[in-house]
Design a protein around this motif. Structure first.
Motif, PDB file in Angstrom:
ATOM      1  N   GLY A 128       2.563  -3.574  12.382  1.00 33.06           N
ATOM      2  CA  GLY A 128       3.395  -3.940  13.896  1.00 33.06           C
ATOM      3  C   GLY A 128       4.775  -4.438  12.990  1.00 33.06           C
ATOM      4  O   GLY A 128       5.983  -4.467  12.971  1.00 33.06           O
ATOM      5  N   VAL A 129       3.619  -5.971  11.359  1.00 27.74           N
ATOM      6  CA  VAL A 129       5.358  -6.715  11.039  1.00 27.74           C
ATOM      7  C   VAL A 129       5.812  -5.796  10.539  1.00 27.74           C
ATOM      8  O   VAL A 129       6.895  -5.570  10.205  1.00 27.74           O
ATOM      9  CB  VAL A 129       4.263  -7.403  10.378  1.00 27.74           C
ATOM     10  N   LEU A 130       5.615  -4.530   9.350  1.00 27.50           N
ATOM     11  CA  LEU A 130       5.823  -3.029   9.159  1.00 27.50           C
ATOM     12  C   LEU A 130       7.133  -2.645   9.743  1.00 27.50           C
ATOM     13  O   LEU A 130       8.466  -2.667   9.533  1.00 27.50           O
ATOM     14  CB  LEU A 130       4.719  -2.639   7.826  1.00 27.50           C
ATOM     15  N   LYS A 131       6.373  -2.349  11.308  1.00 30.06           N
ATOM     16  CA  LYS A 131       7.813  -1.345  11.291  1.00 30.06           C
ATOM     17  C   LYS A 131       8.904  -2.435  12.084  1.00 30.06           C
ATOM     18  O   LYS A 131      10.065  -1.457  12.336  1.00 30.06           O
ATOM     19  CB  LYS A 131       6.356  -1.013  12.576  1.00 30.06           C
ATOM     20  N   GLY A 132       8.862  -3.970  11.976  1.00 28.29           N
ATOM     21  CA  GLY A 132       9.477  -5.161  12.734  1.00 28.29           C
ATOM     22  C   GLY A 132      10.426  -4.105  11.712  1.00 28.29           C
ATOM     23  O   GLY A 132      11.783  -4.819  11.503  1.00 28.29           O
ATOM     24  N   LYS A 133      10.486  -5.422  10.484  1.00 31.52           N
ATOM     25  CA  LYS A 133      11.097  -5.008   9.228  1.00 31.52           C
ATOM     26  C   LYS A 133      11.850  -3.758   8.288  1.00 31.52           C
ATOM     27  O   LYS A 133      13.001  -3.969   7.802  1.00 31.52           O
ATOM     28  CB  LYS A 133      10.532  -6.547   8.161  1.00 31.52           C
ATOM     29  N   TYR A 134      10.876  -2.930   8.251  1.00 31.15           N
ATOM     30  CA  TYR A 134      11.389  -1.764   7.920  1.00 31.15           C
ATOM     31  C   TYR A 134      11.349  -0.290   8.457  1.00 31.15           C
ATOM     32  O   TYR A 134      11.168   0.323   8.052  1.00 31.15           O
ATOM     33  CB  TYR A 134      10.178  -1.605   6.870  1.00 31.15           C
ATOM     34  N   THR A 135      11.450   0.146   9.605  1.00 31.11           N
ATOM     35  CA  THR A 135      12.014   0.622   9.852  1.00 31.11           C
ATOM     36  C   THR A 135      12.553   2.140   9.965  1.00 31.11           C
ATOM     37  O   THR A 135      13.809   0.671   9.661  1.00 31.11           O
ATOM     38  CB  THR A 135      12.291   0.340  11.604  1.00 31.11           C
ATOM     39  N   GLY A 136      12.554   2.917   9.090  1.00 30.31           N
ATOM     40  CA  GLY A 136      13.448   3.720   8.729  1.00 30.31           C
ATOM     41  C   GLY A 136      14.115   3.569   7.493  1.00 30.31           C
ATOM     42  O   GLY A 136      14.526   4.235   7.013  1.00 30.31           O
ATOM     43  N   GLN A 137      12.862   2.726   7.244  1.00 28.18           N
ATOM     44  CA  GLN A 137      12.745   2.608   5.303  1.00 28.18           C
ATOM     45  C   GLN A 137      11.753   3.059   4.756  1.00 28.18           C
ATOM     46  O   GLN A 137      11.590   3.622   3.651  1.00 28.18           O
ATOM     47  CB  GLN A 137      13.370   1.466   5.321  1.00 28.18           C
ATOM     48  N   MET A 138      10.960   3.158   5.329  1.00 28.94           N
ATOM     49  CA  MET A 138       9.704   4.221   4.464  1.00 28.94           C
ATOM     50  C   MET A 138       8.580   4.626   5.920  1.00 28.94           C
ATOM     51  O   MET A 138       9.136   4.773   7.271  1.00 28.94           O
ATOM     52  CB  MET A 138       8.326   2.735   4.697  1.00 28.94           C
ATOM     53  N   ASP A 139       8.237   5.538   5.057  1.00 34.73           N
ATOM     54  CA  ASP A 139       6.968   6.296   5.653  1.00 34.73           C
ATOM     55  C   ASP A 139       6.043   6.329   6.283  1.00 34.73           C
ATOM     56  O   ASP A 139       4.888   6.261   5.440  1.00 34.73           O
ATOM     57  CB  ASP A 139       7.024   7.751   5.268  1.00 34.73           C
ATOM     58  N   PHE A 140       5.655   5.076   7.286  1.00 34.92           N
ATOM     59  CA  PHE A 140       4.730   5.232   8.335  1.00 34.92           C
ATOM     60  C   PHE A 140       3.345   5.781   8.296  1.00 34.92           C
ATOM     61  O   PHE A 140       1.846   5.511   7.615  1.00 34.92           O
ATOM     62  CB  PHE A 140       4.582   4.042   9.954  1.00 34.92           C
ATOM     63  N   GLY A 141       4.003   7.107   8.294  1.00 37.08           N
ATOM     64  CA  GLY A 141       2.950   7.883   8.118  1.00 37.08           C
ATOM     65  C   GLY A 141       1.860   7.851   6.115  1.00 37.08           C
ATOM     66  O   GLY A 141       0.448   8.129   6.313  1.00 37.08           O
ATOM     67  N   ALA A 142       2.442   7.595   5.191  1.00 39.01           N
ATOM     68  CA  ALA A 142       1.713   7.125   4.034  1.00 39.01           C
ATOM     69  C   ALA A 142       1.372   5.851   3.913  1.00 39.01           C
ATOM     70  O   ALA A 142       0.217   5.416   3.411  1.00 39.01           O
ATOM     71  CB  ALA A 142       3.264   7.713   2.937  1.00 39.01           C
ATOM     72  N   VAL A 143       2.131   5.131   4.445  1.00 34.10           N
ATOM     73  CA  VAL A 143       1.688   3.511   4.125  1.00 34.10           C
ATOM     74  C   VAL A 143       0.935   2.886   5.309  1.00 34.10           C
ATOM     75  O   VAL A 143      -0.182   2.381   4.616  1.00 34.10           O
ATOM     76  CB  VAL A 143       2.895   2.483   5.136  1.00 34.10           C
ATOM     77  N   GLY A 144       0.574   4.000   6.104  1.00 41.92           N
ATOM     78  CA  GLY A 144      -1.463   3.463   6.795  1.00 41.92           C
ATOM     79  C   GLY A 144      -2.603   3.236   5.951  1.00 41.92           C
ATOM     80  O   GLY A 144      -3.669   2.429   5.822  1.00 41.92           O
ATOM     81  N   PRO A 145      -2.319   4.570   5.595  1.00 37.78           N
ATOM     82  CA  PRO A 145      -3.353   4.554   3.961  1.00 37.78           C
ATOM     83  C   PRO A 145      -3.839   3.930   3.341  1.00 37.78           C
ATOM     84  O   PRO A 145      -4.860   3.404   3.007  1.00 37.78           O
ATOM     85  CB  PRO A 145      -3.484   6.087   3.722  1.00 37.78           C
ATOM     86  N   MET A 146      -2.791   2.720   3.065  1.00 39.74           N
ATOM     87  CA  MET A 146      -2.155   2.486   1.770  1.00 39.74           C
ATOM     88  C   MET A 146      -2.911   0.827   2.134  1.00 39.74           C
ATOM     89  O   MET A 146      -2.965  -0.372   1.520  1.00 39.74           O
ATOM     90  CB  MET A 146      -0.935   1.925   1.403  1.00 39.74           C
ATOM     91  N   VAL A 147      -2.855   0.272   3.898  1.00 44.24           N
ATOM     92  CA  VAL A 147      -3.069  -0.369   4.516  1.00 44.24           C
ATOM     93  C   VAL A 147      -4.064  -0.640   4.552  1.00 44.24           C
ATOM     94  O   VAL A 147      -5.080  -1.639   4.480  1.00 44.24           O
ATOM     95  CB  VAL A 147      -2.063  -0.667   5.595  1.00 44.24           C
ATOM     96  N   LYS A 148      -4.995   0.242   5.036  1.00 45.87           N
ATOM     97  CA  LYS A 148      -6.447   0.632   5.583  1.00 45.87           C
ATOM     98  C   LYS A 148      -6.987   0.059   3.777  1.00 45.87           C
ATOM     99  O   LYS A 148      -8.167  -0.232   3.876  1.00 45.87           O
ATOM    100  CB  LYS A 148      -6.705   2.205   5.832  1.00 45.87           C
ATOM    101  N   THR A 149      -6.322   0.851   2.027  1.00 45.10           N
ATOM    102  CA  THR A 149      -7.517   1.066   1.542  1.00 45.10           C
ATOM    103  C   THR A 149      -7.291  -0.704   1.394  1.00 45.10           C
ATOM    104  O   THR A 149      -8.327  -1.385   0.669  1.00 45.10           O
ATOM    105  CB  THR A 149      -6.950   2.055   0.198  1.00 45.10           C
ATOM    106  N   ARG A 150      -6.014  -1.339   1.550  1.00 45.90           N
ATOM    107  CA  ARG A 150      -6.377  -2.768   0.872  1.00 45.90           C
ATOM    108  C   ARG A 150      -7.100  -3.533   1.949  1.00 45.90           C
ATOM    109  O   ARG A 150      -7.691  -4.432   1.111  1.00 45.90           O
ATOM    110  CB  ARG A 150      -4.833  -3.207   0.580  1.00 45.90           C
ATOM    111  N   LEU A 151      -7.447  -3.092   3.009  1.00 47.43           N
ATOM    112  CA  LEU A 151      -8.257  -4.283   3.833  1.00 47.43           C
ATOM    113  C   LEU A 151      -9.652  -2.984   4.214  1.00 47.43           C
ATOM    114  O   LEU A 151     -10.186  -3.701   4.255  1.00 47.43           O
ATOM    115  CB  LEU A 151      -7.590  -4.147   5.447  1.00 47.43           C
ATOM    116  N   GLY A 152      -9.456  -2.417   3.542  1.00 51.52           N
ATOM    117  CA  GLY A 152     -11.042  -2.138   3.867  1.00 51.52           C
ATOM    118  C   GLY A 152     -12.149  -2.895   2.849  1.00 51.52           C
ATOM    119  O   GLY A 152     -13.046  -2.689   3.068  1.00 51.52           O
TER     120      GLY A 152
END
Length: 152
Positions: A128-152
């Motif tokens: 939610g924070v990322l989408k609020g700040k970076y909509t249109g600047q990043m591919d959230f499909g690619a960022v999701g797994p990155m977040v999951k890995t860091r929180l996993g």
């Protein structure tokens, strides 16, 4: 002062009409139609489409065209794939520059820290924070797994 996206798109539409650039004009009309559809949907709640919503619409349009181009290429319809990719270029004119992978990783780390995320259960808040700040600047499909890995 920078122009809002809606004004930039309208101005580009007028320029394309004057230049008789049919391909660009067609894409800009599609963008305008998508924005108007969203306006109508939000009108019920007394809201209108602002820059964050327009960025989301444009991001979705880019993704749709990239998927279509891939399908056309696989089907051997290169002329249709090229048309889709040409539309992507027009749409990307209105999107902010994409973050590099390093910048995206830094943004993910900052969002995790901002939210105080500690487990995978906090992933929605981080996204939610990322989408609020970076909509249109990043591919959230690619960022999701990155977040999951860091929180996993």
């Amino acid at each position: 002062m920078t122009q809002d996206l809606r004004t930039r798109i309208t101005d580009a539409l007028k320029e394309a009409m004057k230049a008789k650039d049919a391909a660009r004009l067609g894409t800009l009309r599609l963008i305008n139609a998508a924005i108007k559809d969203q306006d109508i949907a939000l009108r019920v709640d007394g809201k209108s489409v602002g820059d964050p919503e327009i960025l989301a619409i444009l991001g979705k349009m880019v993704k749709q065209r990239q998927e279509s181009a891939r399908a056309y290429e696989e089907g051997g319809r290169l002329e249709l794939a090229e048309r889709e990719l040409a539309e992507v270029k027009v749409i990307e004119d209105f999107l902010p520059a994409q973050l590099s992978e390093t910048e995206a990783e830094a943004a993910v780390d900052a969002a995790i820290k901002d939210v105080g995320a500690e487990s995978i259960r906090d992933m929605g808040r981080v996204m939610g924070v990322l989408k609020g700040k970076y909509t249109g600047q990043m591919d959230f499909g690619a960022v999701g797994p990155m977040v999951k890995t860091r929180l996993g």
